[in-house]
Design a protein around this motif. Structure first.
Motif, PDB file in Angstrom:
ATOM      1  N   GLN A 136     -15.357  16.155  46.122  1.00  0.00           N
ATOM      2  CA  GLN A 136     -14.772  16.872  44.984  1.00  0.00           C
ATOM      3  C   GLN A 136     -14.371  15.913  43.871  1.00  0.00           C
ATOM      4  OE1 GLN A 136     -14.890  20.068  43.702  1.00  0.00           O
ATOM      5  NE2 GLN A 136     -14.154  20.679  45.708  1.00  0.00           N
ATOM      6  N   PHE A 139     -17.537  13.590  42.265  1.00  0.00           N
ATOM      7  CA  PHE A 139     -18.504  14.224  41.389  1.00  0.00           C
ATOM      8  C   PHE A 139     -17.858  14.970  40.228  1.00  0.00           C
ATOM      9  CE2 PHE A 139     -20.694  13.575  45.337  1.00  0.00           C
ATOM     10  CZ  PHE A 139     -21.836  12.950  44.882  1.00  0.00           C
ATOM     11  N   LEU A 143     -17.474  10.535  37.962  1.00  0.00           N
ATOM     12  CA  LEU A 143     -18.915  10.756  37.829  1.00  0.00           C
ATOM     13  C   LEU A 143     -19.625   9.533  37.270  1.00  0.00           C
ATOM     14  CD1 LEU A 143     -20.549  13.191  38.570  1.00  0.00           C
ATOM     15  CD2 LEU A 143     -20.513  13.913  36.215  1.00  0.00           C
ATOM     16  N   PHE A 146     -20.002   6.754  39.688  1.00  0.00           N
ATOM     17  CA  PHE A 146     -21.027   7.156  40.646  1.00  0.00           C
ATOM     18  C   PHE A 146     -22.415   6.790  40.130  1.00  0.00           C
ATOM     19  CE2 PHE A 146     -23.978  10.664  41.741  1.00  0.00           C
ATOM     20  CZ  PHE A 146     -24.184  10.334  43.067  1.00  0.00           C
ATOM     21  N   GLU A 147     -22.658   7.073  38.825  1.00  0.00           N
ATOM     22  CA  GLU A 147     -23.961   6.716  38.250  1.00  0.00           C
ATOM     23  C   GLU A 147     -24.117   5.201  38.173  1.00  0.00           C
ATOM     24  OE1 GLU A 147     -26.093   8.873  38.018  1.00  0.00           O
ATOM     25  OE2 GLU A 147     -25.118  10.794  37.633  1.00  0.00           O
TER      26      GLU A 147
ATOM     27  N   LEU B  87     -19.025  22.479  43.484  1.00  0.00           N
ATOM     28  CA  LEU B  87     -19.124  21.481  42.414  1.00  0.00           C
ATOM     29  C   LEU B  87     -19.920  21.975  41.217  1.00  0.00           C
ATOM     30  CD1 LEU B  87     -19.481  18.217  44.436  1.00  0.00           C
ATOM     31  CD2 LEU B  87     -17.759  18.683  42.731  1.00  0.00           C
ATOM     32  N   THR B  90     -22.957  20.568  36.874  1.00  0.00           N
ATOM     33  CA  THR B  90     -22.748  19.209  36.360  1.00  0.00           C
ATOM     34  C   THR B  90     -23.012  18.175  37.446  1.00  0.00           C
ATOM     35  OG1 THR B  90     -20.840  20.279  35.354  1.00  0.00           O
ATOM     36  CG2 THR B  90     -21.200  17.958  34.845  1.00  0.00           C
ATOM     37  N   ALA B  91     -22.426  18.424  38.623  1.00  0.00           N
ATOM     38  CA  ALA B  91     -22.609  17.492  39.729  1.00  0.00           C
ATOM     39  C   ALA B  91     -24.064  17.463  40.172  1.00  0.00           C
ATOM     40  CB  ALA B  91     -21.716  17.883  40.893  1.00  0.00           C
ATOM     41  N   ILE B  93     -26.730  17.920  38.260  1.00  0.00           N
ATOM     42  CA  ILE B  93     -27.477  17.098  37.300  1.00  0.00           C
ATOM     43  C   ILE B  93     -27.166  15.619  37.515  1.00  0.00           C
ATOM     44  CG2 ILE B  93     -27.736  16.575  34.844  1.00  0.00           C
ATOM     45  CD1 ILE B  93     -27.150  19.622  34.392  1.00  0.00           C
ATOM     46  N   ALA B  94     -25.886  15.314  37.785  1.00  0.00           N
ATOM     47  CA  ALA B  94     -25.493  13.918  38.024  1.00  0.00           C
ATOM     48  C   ALA B  94     -26.239  13.343  39.223  1.00  0.00           C
ATOM     49  CB  ALA B  94     -23.988  13.845  38.261  1.00  0.00           C
ATOM     50  N   VAL B  95     -26.352  14.154  40.274  1.00  0.00           N
ATOM     51  CA  VAL B  95     -27.046  13.683  41.478  1.00  0.00           C
ATOM     52  C   VAL B  95     -28.534  13.500  41.195  1.00  0.00           C
ATOM     53  CG1 VAL B  95     -27.746  14.362  43.799  1.00  0.00           C
ATOM     54  CG2 VAL B  95     -25.377  14.528  43.132  1.00  0.00           C
ATOM     55  N   ILE B  97     -29.809  12.629  38.320  1.00  0.00           N
ATOM     56  CA  ILE B  97     -29.915  11.363  37.577  1.00  0.00           C
ATOM     57  C   ILE B  97     -29.840  10.181  38.544  1.00  0.00           C
ATOM     58  CG2 ILE B  97     -28.788   9.889  35.856  1.00  0.00           C
ATOM     59  CD1 ILE B  97     -27.856  12.512  34.492  1.00  0.00           C
TER      60      ILE B  97
END
Lengths: 169, 118
Positions: A136, A139, A143, A146-147, B87, B90-91, B93-95, B97
């Protein structure tokens, strides 16, 4: 005696025993195997600390991936039984003893501070350290880090290839 | 709170005990008639030559390093998978990427011949 205490004691004794086997075994493969056992015991100890995610990672990454590397190094170097090394100057041992005593002092300080109530243990650790709550937070709030981890892993792949595929002249 | 993990701990114990029991049962119950041929090192019917303790090629290490990187990728997908429904996009799309970044690494390894043996 609570269940947690019994669980902790058994795990701690097994962890210390396997750690001693790891550093005293003459055969490096036996050392590596008892290190795997030690990692499993540590994962159990993390569970007693309510660190569910770290326990899972301990088994996934350490007992899985890191041990593969250790075993590979043993095979690559073709290590036989350890031979007695003649060490003229034992600076290494002196440093090791110093570092170990620093660690023991730290443990003792932490113990004293928690006893006297100067360090407070957060009440909702059991809730905070589950895989769900880490997911939770990771992400939503974290965020971008994480990237960045993704980029770091990319750098690791490229670095490994550059090193391994280098043409030696 | 530890009570929750009792099934997990039981599974680990049962797995460990089963492995040990099978090993010792095979040792104890199995027939053993050793002959000279049975005791020699198995080398596909050939007469064994040299020492088995040879140094392995460093290429194996390359495989291990790529395994670790993609293993850690899976580790980061694990908390996301447990919270997939809450989630949202957004999460997701982040994953995507994240996976694309690592796929670039995979592609680089493929082009550079990281998966080729020679």
């Amino acid at each position: 005696m609570s269940l947690t205490f019994i669980f902790f004691t058994v795990l701690a004794i097994l962890a210390i025993a396997s750690a001693i086997v790891t550093i005293t075994a003459r055969n490096p493969v036996i050392s590596a195997l008892s290190l795997v056992f030690h990692f499993f015991m540590l994962a159990g100890l993390y569970l007693t600390l309510n660190a569910q995610f770290i326990a899972a990672i301990q088994i996934l990454v350490y007992a899985g991936a890191i041990m593969v590397l250790v075993i590979f190094v043993i095979m690559l170097l073709n290590l036989g039984d350890e031979e007695k090394l003649k060490e003229k100057f034992n600076l290494r041992k002196v440093i090791a003893v110093l570092l170990a005593s620093v660690l023991i002092i730290q443990f003792f300080l932490i113990y004293l501070l928690t006893r006297s109530g100067k360090i407070e243990i957060a009440e909702n650790t059991a809730k905070l350290s589950t895989v769900q709550s880490i997911g939770q937070v990771l992400f939503s709030e974290y965020l971008l880090p994480f990237e960045a981890i993704g980029l770091l892993l990319l750098a690791a792949i490229i670095g490994a290839i550059v090193l391994a595929k280098r043409k030696l002249t | 709170m530890l009570i929750e993990y009792v099934p997990l701990i039981l599974m680990v114990i049962v797995g460990f005990v089963l492995a040990v029991v099978f090993l010792f049962a095979a040792e104890w119950l199995g027939a053993r008639r050793t002959t000279r041929e049975k005791q020699t090192t198995y080398e596909s019917g050939m007469i064994p030559v040299g020492n088995a303790r040879q140094r392995f090629s460093v290429k194996f290490y390359m495989v291990a390093v790529s395994f670790i990187v993609f293993d850690i990728e899976v580790v980061f997908l694990y908390p996301w998978a447990t919270q997939l429904t809450t989630l949202g996009l957004t999460a997701f799309i982040a994953v995507i990427i994240f996976i694309v970044i690592l796929f670039a690494g995979y592609f680089y390894e493929l082009v550079k011949g990281g998966f080729n043996w020679d």
